[in-house]
Design an enzyme around this catalytic site. Structure first.
Site, PDB file in Angstrom:
ATOM      1  N   GLY A  28      51.065  39.761  31.271  1.00 48.76           N
ATOM      2  CA  GLY A  28      51.031  41.152  31.694  1.00 48.76           C
ATOM      3  C   GLY A  28      49.537  41.955  32.139  1.00 48.76           C
ATOM      4  O   GLY A  28      49.017  41.017  32.831  1.00 48.76           O
ATOM      5  N   LEU A  30      49.984  43.224  35.280  1.00 47.18           N
ATOM      6  CA  LEU A  30      50.189  42.534  36.116  1.00 47.18           C
ATOM      7  C   LEU A  30      48.882  43.111  37.661  1.00 47.18           C
ATOM      8  O   LEU A  30      48.564  44.488  38.076  1.00 47.18           O
ATOM      9  CB  LEU A  30      51.593  42.566  36.130  1.00 47.18           C
ATOM     10  CG  LEU A  30      52.266  41.715  35.391  1.00 47.18           C
ATOM     11  CD1 LEU A  30      53.612  41.932  36.148  1.00 47.18           C
ATOM     12  CD2 LEU A  30      51.724  40.603  35.596  1.00 47.18           C
ATOM     13  N   HIS A  31      48.477  42.159  38.478  1.00 46.43           N
ATOM     14  CA  HIS A  31      48.437  42.582  39.513  1.00 46.43           C
ATOM     15  C   HIS A  31      48.411  41.402  40.447  1.00 46.43           C
ATOM     16  O   HIS A  31      49.539  40.604  40.342  1.00 46.43           O
ATOM     17  CB  HIS A  31      46.528  42.046  39.165  1.00 46.43           C
ATOM     18  CG  HIS A  31      46.127  40.717  39.216  1.00 46.43           C
ATOM     19  ND1 HIS A  31      46.498  39.606  39.514  1.00 46.43           N
ATOM     20  CD2 HIS A  31      46.284  40.056  37.664  1.00 46.43           C
ATOM     21  CE1 HIS A  31      45.897  38.680  38.950  1.00 46.43           C
ATOM     22  NE2 HIS A  31      45.905  39.167  37.417  1.00 46.43           N
ATOM     23  N   GLY A  33      47.415  38.653  41.957  1.00 42.04           N
ATOM     24  CA  GLY A  33      47.744  36.823  41.564  1.00 42.04           C
ATOM     25  C   GLY A  33      49.274  36.830  40.817  1.00 42.04           C
ATOM     26  O   GLY A  33      50.082  35.818  41.254  1.00 42.04           O
ATOM     27  N   HIS A  34      49.709  37.862  39.667  1.00 37.59           N
ATOM     28  CA  HIS A  34      50.733  37.675  39.623  1.00 37.59           C
ATOM     29  C   HIS A  34      52.158  37.966  40.411  1.00 37.59           C
ATOM     30  O   HIS A  34      53.212  36.826  39.940  1.00 37.59           O
ATOM     31  CB  HIS A  34      51.276  38.538  38.780  1.00 37.59           C
ATOM     32  CG  HIS A  34      50.039  38.158  37.302  1.00 37.59           C
ATOM     33  ND1 HIS A  34      49.302  39.629  36.610  1.00 37.59           N
ATOM     34  CD2 HIS A  34      49.696  37.315  35.744  1.00 37.59           C
ATOM     35  CE1 HIS A  34      48.180  39.032  35.541  1.00 37.59           C
ATOM     36  NE2 HIS A  34      48.407  37.998  35.496  1.00 37.59           N
ATOM     37  N   GLY A 145      48.793  29.609  37.853  1.00 36.17           N
ATOM     38  CA  GLY A 145      48.277  30.154  38.995  1.00 36.17           C
ATOM     39  C   GLY A 145      47.065  28.851  37.851  1.00 36.17           C
ATOM     40  O   GLY A 145      46.596  28.773  36.967  1.00 36.17           O
ATOM     41  N   GLU A 146      46.262  28.408  40.121  1.00 37.19           N
ATOM     42  CA  GLU A 146      45.249  27.165  39.954  1.00 37.19           C
ATOM     43  C   GLU A 146      44.192  28.087  39.211  1.00 37.19           C
ATOM     44  O   GLU A 146      43.242  27.440  38.887  1.00 37.19           O
ATOM     45  CB  GLU A 146      45.177  26.752  40.737  1.00 37.19           C
ATOM     46  CG  GLU A 146      45.837  26.386  41.451  1.00 37.19           C
ATOM     47  CD  GLU A 146      45.971  24.947  43.071  1.00 37.19           C
ATOM     48  OE1 GLU A 146      45.349  25.812  43.727  1.00 37.19           O
ATOM     49  OE2 GLU A 146      46.582  23.823  43.075  1.00 37.19           O
ATOM     50  N   LYS A 147      44.252  29.535  39.400  1.00 38.39           N
ATOM     51  CA  LYS A 147      43.275  30.631  38.382  1.00 38.39           C
ATOM     52  C   LYS A 147      43.095  30.012  37.672  1.00 38.39           C
ATOM     53  O   LYS A 147      41.474  29.499  36.770  1.00 38.39           O
ATOM     54  CB  LYS A 147      43.518  31.892  38.747  1.00 38.39           C
ATOM     55  CG  LYS A 147      42.871  33.000  37.388  1.00 38.39           C
ATOM     56  CD  LYS A 147      41.640  32.954  38.095  1.00 38.39           C
ATOM     57  CE  LYS A 147      41.035  34.567  37.314  1.00 38.39           C
ATOM     58  NZ  LYS A 147      41.122  33.845  35.481  1.00 38.39           N
ATOM     59  N   ARG A 185      41.444  41.498  33.606  1.00 36.10           N
ATOM     60  CA  ARG A 185      39.685  41.348  32.960  1.00 36.10           C
ATOM     61  C   ARG A 185      39.132  41.674  33.497  1.00 36.10           C
ATOM     62  O   ARG A 185      38.195  42.963  33.308  1.00 36.10           O
ATOM     63  CB  ARG A 185      39.251  40.439  32.109  1.00 36.10           C
ATOM     64  CG  ARG A 185      39.948  39.515  31.248  1.00 36.10           C
ATOM     65  CD  ARG A 185      39.246  38.585  30.645  1.00 36.10           C
ATOM     66  NE  ARG A 185      39.412  38.046  28.775  1.00 36.10           N
ATOM     67  CZ  ARG A 185      39.972  37.971  28.657  1.00 36.10           C
ATOM     68  NH1 ARG A 185      40.954  36.468  30.024  1.00 36.10           N
ATOM     69  NH2 ARG A 185      40.238  37.118  28.006  1.00 36.10           N
TER      70      ARG A 185
HETATM   71  P1  AMP Z   1      47.569  35.912  32.552  1.00 41.91           P
HETATM   72  O1  AMP Z   1      48.240  37.049  32.702  1.00 41.91           O
HETATM   73  O2  AMP Z   1      46.633  35.906  33.133  1.00 41.91           O
HETATM   74  O3  AMP Z   1      48.035  34.851  31.290  1.00 41.91           O
HETATM   75  O4  AMP Z   1      48.405  34.907  33.971  1.00 41.91           O
HETATM   76  C1  AMP Z   1      49.457  34.234  33.712  1.00 41.91           C
HETATM   77  C2  AMP Z   1      49.709  33.158  35.346  1.00 41.91           C
HETATM   78  O5  AMP Z   1      48.599  34.639  35.968  1.00 41.91           O
HETATM   79  C3  AMP Z   1      49.020  32.726  35.105  1.00 41.91           C
HETATM   80  O6  AMP Z   1      49.306  31.254  34.977  1.00 41.91           O
HETATM   81  C4  AMP Z   1      47.563  32.533  35.125  1.00 41.91           C
HETATM   82  O7  AMP Z   1      47.037  31.420  35.991  1.00 41.91           O
HETATM   83  C5  AMP Z   1      48.507  33.135  37.152  1.00 41.91           C
HETATM   84  N1  AMP Z   1      46.811  34.306  37.115  1.00 41.91           N
HETATM   85  C6  AMP Z   1      46.140  35.259  36.843  1.00 41.91           C
HETATM   86  N2  AMP Z   1      44.991  35.173  38.154  1.00 41.91           N
HETATM   87  C7  AMP Z   1      45.922  34.726  38.733  1.00 41.91           C
HETATM   88  C8  AMP Z   1      44.773  35.018  40.435  1.00 41.91           C
HETATM   89  N3  AMP Z   1      44.170  35.720  40.681  1.00 41.91           N
HETATM   90  N4  AMP Z   1      45.423  34.191  41.363  1.00 41.91           N
HETATM   91  C9  AMP Z   1      47.072  33.204  40.908  1.00 41.91           C
HETATM   92  N5  AMP Z   1      47.581  33.245  39.849  1.00 41.91           N
HETATM   93  C10 AMP Z   1      47.179  33.876  38.921  1.00 41.91           C
END
Ligand code: AMP
Length: 280
Positions: A28, A30-31, A33-34, A145-147, A185
């Site tokens: 969650g 969400l931005h 990237g998500h 994400g490759e992040k 974050r």
């Molecule tokens: P999180 O909510 O941080 O657990 O991320 C969920 C998914 O979004 C994971 O597969 C992350 O790698 C991906 N993600 C997070 N930030 C980015 C970003 N800036 N660019 C691409 N994917 C992202």
């Protein structure tokens, strides 16, 4: 968009589906990237489900879990606007019922480096939640994400070892205009720190240049010196790794593809990032 809040409703939804299902697991807040993961999923799947679940078992720091941003209403709005078909938002007791047996796999040397070394138990928690979500959602494709590059490698291991019939689709890192990798974050950074934090990406871009003159371990040491000298940064690691094995390397020709990785605290917020390097 269908909002699914419990396991029975998810099962009923899944049983009725007879088209290809893409799955985007998230925590969650969400931005963009998500959003890019959801867009990719919509491109290559008939139906897309996103999950929002802040997974307690992958936090090795109780304060970090408590401070993690929770923005369910705006998350649901963003997903709806993107055209996502379903949102799964379970409670902790749905994912971890009292009698559940946590899935464990052998992540081998991945557990000894970077996030594995610096966040003990973190990948056990990631494996546990992703295995549980895969069992429940049963997607055809899942998008990561490759992040979180090392996490992607751990998920690939999970899929391989447990023989999930799921294609893992990696998606490139989406950045803010000044280069900082988007992250939930980032919301906790002051405006000034958020500007400043682009230094992580800037330094990796400079490391790219250094590859012409130095060996991989020297490039890593150079990055460590640069960021280590910054007063506003509490540095955890800077590494140059074989992008496949995620192990350090000493000669460029030892690996087909190479990546720089960094983890650092800025303004009390832990940030990670990575970037491909030219393998010279
Ligand atoms: P999180 O909510 O941080 O657990 O991320 C969920 C998914 O979004 C994971 O597969 C992350 O790698 C991906 N993600 C997070 N930030 C980015 C970003 N800036 N660019 C691409 N994917 C992202």
């Amino acid at each position: 968009m269908l909002i699914i809040k419990d396991i029975d409703s998810l099962r009923a939804y899944r049983e009725k589906l007879d088209v290809s299902l893409g799955f985007v697991p998230t925590m969650g807040a969400l931005h963009a990237g998500h959003a890019s993961l959801v867009q990719k999923a919509l491109e290559i799947s008939d139906e897309v489900i996103c999950s929002v679940f802040v997974n307690p078992t992958q936090f090795n720091d109780a304060q970090d879990l408590q401070n993690y941003p929770r923005t369910f209403e705006s998350d649901a709005e963003m997903l709806e606007a993107l055209g996502c078909h379903a949102l799964f938002a379970p409670k902790v007791e749905h994912i971890y019922p009292k009698d559940h047996e946590p899935v464990r796999i052998d992540i081998g040397a991945l557990g000894d480096v970077m996030e594995g070394a610096h966040r003990p138990g973190h990948f056990d928690g990631v494996v546990e939640v992703v295995a549980r979500l895969f069992d429940l959602v049963q997607p055809d494709k899942a998008f990561f994400g490759e992040k979180d590059f090392q996490q992607l490698a751990v998920i690939r291991k999970l899929v391989h070892q447990k023989e999930y019939p799921i294609e893992i689709v990696p998606c490139p890192t989406v950045r803010e205009s000044h280069g900082l990798a988007m992250s939930s974050r980032n919301e906790r950074l002051s405006p000034d720190d958020r500007q400043y934090a682009a230094i992580l990406h800037d330094t990796m871009m400079e490391m790219r240049e250094m590859c012409q003159w130095m060996n991989p371990d020297e490039v890593a040491a150079w990055g460590r010196d640069e960021l280590g000298a910054e007063e506003r940064i509490e540095l955890e690691y800077v590494e140059v790794m074989d992008a496949k094995e995620l192990q350090p390397l000493f000669r460029w020709k030892e690996a087909e593809s190479v990546r720089a990785f960094v983890a650092a605290h800025i303004g009390g917020v832990r940030l990670i990032d990575n970037l491909s390097l030219p393998s010279v």
